[in-house]
Design a protein around this motif. Structure first.
Motif, PDB file in Angstrom:
ATOM      1  N   ALA A  91      17.005  18.174  59.140  1.00 28.96           N
ATOM      2  CA  ALA A  91      18.001  18.564  58.135  1.00 28.96           C
ATOM      3  C   ALA A  91      18.718  17.376  57.515  1.00 28.96           C
ATOM      4  O   ALA A  91      18.973  17.352  56.299  1.00 28.96           O
ATOM      5  CB  ALA A  91      19.007  19.527  58.760  1.00 28.96           C
ATOM      6  N   ALA A  92      19.060  16.379  58.329  1.00 25.86           N
ATOM      7  CA  ALA A  92      19.810  15.227  57.814  1.00 25.86           C
ATOM      8  C   ALA A  92      19.010  14.470  56.769  1.00 25.86           C
ATOM      9  O   ALA A  92      19.564  14.000  55.761  1.00 25.86           O
ATOM     10  CB  ALA A  92      20.196  14.303  58.965  1.00 25.86           C
ATOM     11  N   ALA A  93      17.705  14.330  56.989  1.00 23.39           N
ATOM     12  CA  ALA A  93      16.865  13.642  56.010  1.00 23.39           C
ATOM     13  C   ALA A  93      16.651  14.504  54.774  1.00 23.39           C
ATOM     14  O   ALA A  93      16.723  14.025  53.633  1.00 23.39           O
ATOM     15  CB  ALA A  93      15.517  13.281  56.645  1.00 23.39           C
ATOM     16  N   ALA A  94      16.398  15.798  54.986  1.00 26.92           N
ATOM     17  CA  ALA A  94      16.166  16.704  53.866  1.00 26.92           C
ATOM     18  C   ALA A  94      17.382  16.792  52.953  1.00 26.92           C
ATOM     19  O   ALA A  94      17.248  16.963  51.731  1.00 26.92           O
ATOM     20  CB  ALA A  94      15.803  18.087  54.382  1.00 26.92           C
ATOM     21  N   ALA A  95      18.567  16.665  53.523  1.00 24.20           N
ATOM     22  CA  ALA A  95      19.794  16.755  52.729  1.00 24.20           C
ATOM     23  C   ALA A  95      19.928  15.613  51.729  1.00 24.20           C
ATOM     24  O   ALA A  95      20.713  15.710  50.776  1.00 24.20           O
ATOM     25  CB  ALA A  95      21.004  16.778  53.658  1.00 24.20           C
ATOM     26  N   GLY A 145      10.895  18.902  54.609  1.00 16.29           N
ATOM     27  CA  GLY A 145      10.822  20.326  54.361  1.00 16.29           C
ATOM     28  C   GLY A 145      10.277  20.692  52.994  1.00 16.29           C
ATOM     29  O   GLY A 145      10.677  21.712  52.410  1.00 16.29           O
ATOM     30  N   ILE A 146       9.366  19.880  52.464  1.00 20.82           N
ATOM     31  CA  ILE A 146       8.788  20.126  51.145  1.00 20.82           C
ATOM     32  C   ILE A 146       7.269  20.121  51.231  1.00 20.82           C
ATOM     33  O   ILE A 146       6.701  19.748  52.264  1.00 20.82           O
ATOM     34  CB  ILE A 146       9.240  19.064  50.119  1.00 20.82           C
ATOM     35  CG1 ILE A 146       8.822  17.664  50.591  1.00 20.82           C
ATOM     36  CG2 ILE A 146      10.742  19.150  49.884  1.00 20.82           C
ATOM     37  CD1 ILE A 146       9.093  16.569  49.573  1.00 20.82           C
ATOM     38  N   SER A 307      14.485   6.035  40.890  1.00 19.75           N
ATOM     39  CA  SER A 307      14.221   7.370  41.418  1.00 19.75           C
ATOM     40  C   SER A 307      15.256   7.755  42.476  1.00 19.75           C
ATOM     41  O   SER A 307      15.581   6.962  43.367  1.00 19.75           O
ATOM     42  CB  SER A 307      12.828   7.427  42.044  1.00 19.75           C
ATOM     43  OG  SER A 307      12.641   8.654  42.731  1.00 19.75           O
ATOM     44  N   PRO A 308      15.771   8.985  42.427  1.00 15.76           N
ATOM     45  CA  PRO A 308      16.732   9.443  43.438  1.00 15.76           C
ATOM     46  C   PRO A 308      16.060   9.870  44.740  1.00 15.76           C
ATOM     47  O   PRO A 308      16.738  10.287  45.680  1.00 15.76           O
ATOM     48  CB  PRO A 308      17.388  10.649  42.755  1.00 15.76           C
ATOM     49  CG  PRO A 308      16.322  11.204  41.870  1.00 15.76           C
ATOM     50  CD  PRO A 308      15.565  10.001  41.366  1.00 15.76           C
ATOM     51  N   LEU A 309      14.734   9.754  44.826  1.00 15.77           N
ATOM     52  CA  LEU A 309      14.006  10.208  46.003  1.00 15.77           C
ATOM     53  C   LEU A 309      13.953   9.177  47.128  1.00 15.77           C
ATOM     54  O   LEU A 309      13.658   9.525  48.279  1.00 15.77           O
ATOM     55  CB  LEU A 309      12.568  10.577  45.609  1.00 15.77           C
ATOM     56  CG  LEU A 309      12.394  11.723  44.623  1.00 15.77           C
ATOM     57  CD1 LEU A 309      10.930  11.822  44.184  1.00 15.77           C
ATOM     58  CD2 LEU A 309      12.862  13.039  45.231  1.00 15.77           C
ATOM     59  N   THR A 310      14.206   7.921  46.798  1.00 10.01           N
ATOM     60  CA  THR A 310      13.972   6.859  47.783  1.00 10.01           C
ATOM     61  C   THR A 310      14.811   6.968  49.062  1.00 10.01           C
ATOM     62  O   THR A 310      14.269   6.724  50.150  1.00 10.01           O
ATOM     63  CB  THR A 310      14.161   5.466  47.141  1.00 10.01           C
ATOM     64  OG1 THR A 310      15.462   5.381  46.545  1.00 10.01           O
ATOM     65  CG2 THR A 310      13.102   5.231  46.064  1.00 10.01           C
ATOM     66  N   PRO A 311      16.109   7.332  49.008  1.00 10.25           N
ATOM     67  CA  PRO A 311      16.857   7.412  50.280  1.00 10.25           C
ATOM     68  C   PRO A 311      16.279   8.450  51.239  1.00 10.25           C
ATOM     69  O   PRO A 311      16.229   8.212  52.452  1.00 10.25           O
ATOM     70  CB  PRO A 311      18.268   7.802  49.819  1.00 10.25           C
ATOM     71  CG  PRO A 311      18.365   7.307  48.414  1.00 10.25           C
ATOM     72  CD  PRO A 311      16.997   7.527  47.846  1.00 10.25           C
ATOM     73  N   ALA A 312      15.834   9.584  50.717  1.00 11.56           N
ATOM     74  CA  ALA A 312      15.270  10.620  51.582  1.00 11.56           C
ATOM     75  C   ALA A 312      13.960  10.152  52.211  1.00 11.56           C
ATOM     76  O   ALA A 312      13.706  10.393  53.402  1.00 11.56           O
ATOM     77  CB  ALA A 312      15.046  11.903  50.777  1.00 11.56           C
TER      78      ALA A 312
END
Length: 351
Positions: A91-95, A145-146, A307-312
C-alpha cells in the motif's frame, strides 16, 4: 540482448517482434500483464540471414520460433521457478502513484524483446516473452497493484515514443547516460554495461578489450540506438590519433542479425551488454567468446522527463530488494553480479 546488450543493454538492447497470438495474451494475463501485438518491421535480408543459423541459435537470439529453451544457459529456469508469483501489493508504494493511475489501474509499457537474458522468446514468438526485465517489470506492477499493457517494440523506437506519450514507461536494458538524462527519467534496477565478444577461437584481441584502439582496423557490429553505437561514434578518432587504421561500425536492428554477421565473418567483434554477451557465450550454438567488461552503466525503467511515476517505481524496486524477490529474480537469470543495493532516480552516468 541493449543497456542494450547486443544492451544492450544496457546495458541497451532492441528487436522488432512477431505479432503475438491469443496464446501470448493468455499467458501474459496469468501474470497480470496484457501484451499488445507489435508491427512487423523485419527486413527480408535479415530474415534470410537468420534462417541460415541453427534453430537453437535462433532461440538464443530471439529471432526464431524454436520450441525449446536455450541449452547451456547461464541460468537454469524451470516451470516452477517463478519468484514473481508470490509478490503482493504494498500500500505504501502504491500510494505514491498519481491518483489517475491508481483509478485506471494500468500503465502502457514499450518493451524491447530479443536480447536474453533481459527479454526474449524462449519458446517461440507466438508465446509469452520471458527474461529478467519481464520478471522485474511484472513484480514492480504487482507491488503497485496495477497491470502492465505491454507492447513489444524495436529498441531504438521506445525512448522517443515516451516523449510523445505513446508509452508510460519503457524497458529494454536502457543504460543511464548523461545524454539520455536530458530527455529521459530513469529508475534504476540493475548495473550492467558495455562489453565485447568475438567468434569462439578468435584470439586476435586476447581475452579482454580495455581500449578502443585495440579495435582499430576491425569491423564492429552493434545495435541501433544503443549506448554502444554512441560510444563508437564519439570515439571514432582514437585510431587516427594512434596512427592506426580506423575501425568500421555496422549497426543492426536485430540481435540475430548481429550474431549471424559475426559467424559469417562480416564483422570481427560485437559490442553489446555485459550480461547479454555473457549469456550468449554460454550458448554452444552461438560460438562466441566474451571479452570482458568495458564500461559499467546503471540500467533502469525509462520515463519521459518529469514523469510523476518515478517515486512509486523507485519504492517498488526497493521493496523487491528488501523482501528478497529481487535477488531471486537475478539468480534465476544468472545476473546476480549486477545487483544494486538500492534503486535511484536519475543517478549520474558512471565515469
Amino acid at each position: 540482448m541493449p543497456v542494450e546488450l547486443p544492451g544492450h543493454t544496457a546495458t541497451d538492447d532492441g528487436a522488432a517482434a512477431r505479432t503475438q497470438t491469443a496464446s501470448l495474451h493468455e499467458a501474459a494475463a496469468h501474470a497480470g500483464t496484457e501484451v499488445r501485438a507489435p508491427r512487423r518491421r523485419t527486413r527480408a535480408r535479415v530474415r534470410l540471414a537468420a534462417a541460415a543459423l541453427l534453430p537453437s541459435l535462433l532461440v538464443l537470439s530471439a529471432c526464431g520460433s524454436g520450441d525449446t529453451a536455450p541449452t547451456g544457459a547461464v541460468a537454469a529456469t524451470t516451470p516452477g521457478d517463478d519468484p514473481v508469483a508470490a509478490v503482493r501489493k504494498v500500500a505504501a508504494a502504491a500510494a505514491l502513484l498519481p491518483a489517475d493511475v491508481r483509478t485506471r489501474g494500468t500503465l502502457r509499457v514499450g518493451s524491447s524483446v530479443g536480447f536474453p537474458p533481459g527479454a526474449y522468446y524462449p519458446n517461440g514468438s507466438d508465446r509469452a516473452p520471458a527474461g529478467q526485465d519481464i520478471d522485474l517489470a511484472d513484480a514492480v506492477a504487482k507491488v503497485l497493484g496495477i497491470r502492465l499493457e505491454r507492447q513489444v517494440a524495436s529498441f531504438e523506437t521506445i525512448l522517443p515514443a515516451l516523449g510523445s506519450g505513446k508509452y508510460d514507461l519503457g524497458t529494454g536494458n536502457f543504460g543511464v547516460t548523461t545524454a539520455r538524462l536530458k530527455t529521459i527519467d530513469f529508475v534504476t534496477y540493475i548495473n550492467d554495461g558495455q562489453g565485447f565478444a568475438v567468434r569462439k577461437g578468435n584470439t586476435a584481441l586476447g581475452t579482454k578489450v580495455t581500449d578502443l584502439t585495440q579495435l582499430c582496423g576491425l569491423t564492429i557490429g552493434t545495435g541501433a540506438g544503443t549506448t554502444f553505437e554512441t560510444t563508437l561514434a564519439a570515439q571514432k578518432g582514437v585510431c587516427a590519433k594512434a596512427g592506426k587504421k580506423p575501425y568500421e561500425v555496422k549497426v543492426y536492428s536485430e540481435n540475430g542479425a548481429t550474431v549471424t554477421a559475426l559467424q559469417q565473418g562480416r564483422i570481427d567483434v560485437v559490442m553489446s551488454t555485459i550480461n547479454g554477451l555473457r549469456y550468449q557465450a554460454a550458448q554452444p550454438a552461438s560460438r562466441t567468446a566474451f571479452l570482458g567488461e568495458y564500461h559499467r552503466l546503471d540500467v533502469g525503467f525509462a520515463f519521459k522527463k518529469g514523469s510523476p511515476l518515478t517515486p512509486a517505481f523507485e519504492a517498488a524496486v526497493d521493496q523487491l530488494i528488501k523482501d528478497g524477490t529481487y535477488a531471486r529474480i537475478l539468480k534465476k537469470w544468472g545476473t546476480s553480479a549486477s545487483a544494486i543495493e538500492t534503486s535511484r532516480i536519475n543517478p549520474p552516468e558512471h565515469r
